[in-house]
Design an enzyme around this catalytic site. Structure first.
Site, PDB file in Angstrom:
ATOM      1  CG  HIS A   1      -0.209   0.340   2.494  1.00  0.00           C
ATOM      2  ND1 HIS A   1       0.439  -0.630   3.204  1.00  0.00           N
ATOM      3  CD2 HIS A   1      -0.010   1.499   3.160  1.00  0.00           C
ATOM      4  CE1 HIS A   1       1.007  -0.092   4.256  1.00  0.00           C
ATOM      5  NE2 HIS A   1       0.761   1.196   4.264  1.00  0.00           N
TER       6      HIS A   1
HETATM    7  C1  UD1 Z   1      -1.798   5.292   6.163  1.00  0.00           C
HETATM    8  C2  UD1 Z   1      -0.466   5.786   6.680  1.00  0.00           C
HETATM    9  C3  UD1 Z   1       0.585   4.705   6.535  1.00  0.00           C
HETATM   10  C4  UD1 Z   1       0.108   3.401   7.167  1.00  0.00           C
HETATM   11  C5  UD1 Z   1      -1.234   3.034   6.556  1.00  0.00           C
HETATM   12  C6  UD1 Z   1      -1.775   1.759   7.148  1.00  0.00           C
HETATM   13  C7  UD1 Z   1      -0.051   8.205   6.467  1.00  0.00           C
HETATM   14  C8  UD1 Z   1       0.719   9.237   5.707  1.00  0.00           C
HETATM   15  N1  UD1 Z   1       0.018   6.968   5.960  1.00  0.00           N
HETATM   16  O1  UD1 Z   1      -1.670   5.108   4.766  1.00  0.00           O
HETATM   17  O2  UD1 Z   1       1.767   5.107   7.183  1.00  0.00           O
HETATM   18  O3  UD1 Z   1       1.053   2.371   6.945  1.00  0.00           O
HETATM   19  O4  UD1 Z   1      -2.147   4.096   6.798  1.00  0.00           O
HETATM   20  O5  UD1 Z   1      -2.930   1.349   6.494  1.00  0.00           O
HETATM   21  O6  UD1 Z   1      -0.665   8.519   7.449  1.00  0.00           O
HETATM   22  N2  UD1 Z   1      -9.305   4.540   2.494  1.00  0.00           N
HETATM   23  C9  UD1 Z   1     -10.510   3.866   2.487  1.00  0.00           C
HETATM   24  N3  UD1 Z   1     -10.976   3.418   3.676  1.00  0.00           N
HETATM   25  C10 UD1 Z   1     -10.336   3.592   4.845  1.00  0.00           C
HETATM   26  C11 UD1 Z   1      -9.112   4.282   4.823  1.00  0.00           C
HETATM   27  C12 UD1 Z   1      -8.598   4.739   3.657  1.00  0.00           C
HETATM   28  O7  UD1 Z   1     -11.141   3.674   1.463  1.00  0.00           O
HETATM   29  O8  UD1 Z   1     -10.826   3.154   5.892  1.00  0.00           O
HETATM   30  C13 UD1 Z   1      -8.738   5.011   1.195  1.00  0.00           C
HETATM   31  C14 UD1 Z   1      -9.005   6.440   0.900  1.00  0.00           C
HETATM   32  O9  UD1 Z   1      -9.426   6.524  -0.432  1.00  0.00           O
HETATM   33  C15 UD1 Z   1      -7.660   7.128   1.035  1.00  0.00           C
HETATM   34  C16 UD1 Z   1      -6.674   6.005   0.792  1.00  0.00           C
HETATM   35  O10 UD1 Z   1      -7.346   4.808   1.205  1.00  0.00           O
HETATM   36  O11 UD1 Z   1      -7.506   8.167   0.162  1.00  0.00           O
HETATM   37  C17 UD1 Z   1      -5.422   6.155   1.580  1.00  0.00           C
HETATM   38  O12 UD1 Z   1      -5.716   6.365   2.963  1.00  0.00           O
HETATM   39  P1  UD1 Z   1      -4.773   7.312   3.863  1.00  0.00           P
HETATM   40  O13 UD1 Z   1      -5.296   7.399   5.213  1.00  0.00           O
HETATM   41  O14 UD1 Z   1      -4.507   8.553   3.140  1.00  0.00           O
HETATM   42  O15 UD1 Z   1      -3.361   6.583   3.880  1.00  0.00           O
HETATM   43  P2  UD1 Z   1      -2.949   5.067   3.834  1.00  0.00           P
HETATM   44  O16 UD1 Z   1      -2.471   4.735   2.472  1.00  0.00           O
HETATM   45  O17 UD1 Z   1      -3.997   4.184   4.425  1.00  0.00           O
END
Ligand code: UD1
Length: 369
Positions: free
Chosen positions: A207
């Site tokens: 991811h």
């Molecule tokens: C975040 C952390 C990363 C961690 C990871 C664990 C930061 C910068 N990154 O990355 O260090 O290893 O979490 O999972 O804080 N989304 C969903 N549902 C959810 C959550 C996210 O659909 O419950 C989607 C959203 O479209 C979002 C994307 O996933 O834009 C990324 O989520 P985000 O919280 O930005 O960062 P992660 O890639 O999850």
């Protein structure tokens, strides 16, 4: 005199890290524990399932910030969290890990004049292209207690001129959770549900923005999965970020075509632990999974150019840290043909980190009186 502690979580790995701390805080009458969820992760599979399985009490407050750009997410958390701090005026804010929620909460607390404890301090990938690296460095430099998981963390903090009086080598709360849920994880039905046999598949997770946010990296990842699936079944629970990218770049059909690849939704904690402990090996770009495989003594290949957790490679089962597909394939061949070394368990990864942290916080609170 007691102490009011606000603990902050936002993402899936945060939930795993906070669970043993909240349990420990609850054992002490002198601690009033308040749990704040920023809402950075919000899906059932990314959030609620973890609260249920790790038996974390429902958050007292949810900031519901959801997804947006890194900047907006960080800023929204700060604006909302300030209101909570002004109302509750805690003696300490506890943050864990390296995600946007970690930095946002720590910085808000600092600006409100409230002490901050950073759990999992000192880790460095020395790669400022990773959003987490800035989060780690900034959080460490504004924290009052730096709780470290491995010797490299102590060294990194000293090298950055952080006073040694703030550094406490306590071990790994993520491993506290693993050790206390390992037995329950054995009862998971995930192998039967996915029709898998022990040691006959590899578990994979990806991811990191560097691997999934642009088409070329994602194609490289596709190639890695294609090559690996020629040797052994690959089970790939898809993080929402990765799924979004696969769809955005039109690669969904390519992934679906791979024979021997099983793609699933994100798994709950117990199912994923069960999947890891029965796998022949794990391929991942996650930080926490490098640590968990070391303790489960399962070989791990880290699909990244670096690791901020060098002890997993030096002492544990992290056998290769690389994005070179040829090197990865030769490591896989070694794993498949011989018995990979089980490595050794790093110091203090013994299930007692949360206890040590709580003890230090309480003793230091006593001294302040
Ligand atoms: C975040 C952390 C990363 C961690 C990871 C664990 C930061 C910068 N990154 O990355 O260090 O290893 O979490 O999972 O804080 N989304 C969903 N549902 C959810 C959550 C996210 O659909 O419950 C989607 C959203 O479209 C979002 C994307 O996933 O834009 C990324 O989520 P985000 O919280 O930005 O960062 P992660 O890639 O999850």
């Amino acid at each position: 005199m007691g102490i009011r502690i606000i603990s902050v979580v936002g993402t899936r790995p945060n939930f795993v890290k906070i669970a043993p701390l909240i349990r420990e805080f609850k054992k002490h009458r002198e601690i009033e524990s308040i749990l704040v969820h920023t809402g950075q992760h919000y899906d059932k599979e990314m959030s609620r399932l973890f609260f249920e399985q790790l038996e974390i009490p429902k958050p007292d407050i949810n900031l519901n910030v959801g997804s947006s750009t890194d900047v907006q997410q960080t800023a929204k958390i700060m604006v909302e969290f300030e209101k909570i701090l002004l109302e509750k005026n805690p003696g300490l804010v506890v943050v864990v890990g390296d995600v946007n929620s970690t930095l946002a909460a720590a910085l808000t607390a600092k600006k409100c004049g409230i002490r901050v404890a950073h759990v999992e301090a000192g880790l460095r990938s020395f790669d400022m292209g990773m959003p987490e690296e800035a989060n780690r460095i900034l959080t460490d430099h504004i924290s009052d207690y730096l709780f470290t998981t491995e010797e490299s963390g102590n060294r990194n903090l000293k090298d950055e001129n952080i006073s040694k009086n703030k550094i406490y080598f306590v071990g790994n709360v993520m491993i506290d959770s693993l050790l206390s849920h390992k037995e329950r994880a054995r009862e998971s039905k995930i192998l039967a549900n996915l029709k898998l046999n022990k040691n006959e598949y590899c578990a994979a997770t990806f991811h990191r923005p560097s691997n999934v946010d642009n088409k070329n990296s994602l194609k490289k990842l596709l190639n890695l999965v294609q090559e690996t699936a020629k040797k052994i079944k690959v089970v790939l629970p898809l993080h929402p970020r990765t799924l979004n990218s696969i769809e955005k770049f039109g690669l969904a059909d390519e992934f679906k075509k791979i024979r021997g690849l099983i793609m699933t939704n994100p798994l709950g904690y117990l199912d994923f632990i069960c999947l890891m402990m029965n796998s022949k090996f794990v391929v991942t770009d996650s930080g926490g999974i490098q640590e968990e495989t070391t303790v489960l003594q399962v070989p791990c290949i880290t699909f990244r150019e670096n690791t901020e957790r060098p002890v997993t490679a030096k002492e544990g089962t992290n056998l290769a840290v690389t994005t070179d597909i040829k090197k990865i394939q030769s490591t896989i061949e070694k794993i498949m043909s011989s018995k990979a070394s089980k490595g050794k368990i790093p110091k203090f990864w013994d299930g007692k980190a949360a206890e040590r942290i709580t003890d230090i916080i309480l003793k230091s609170n006593e001294k302040k009186k």
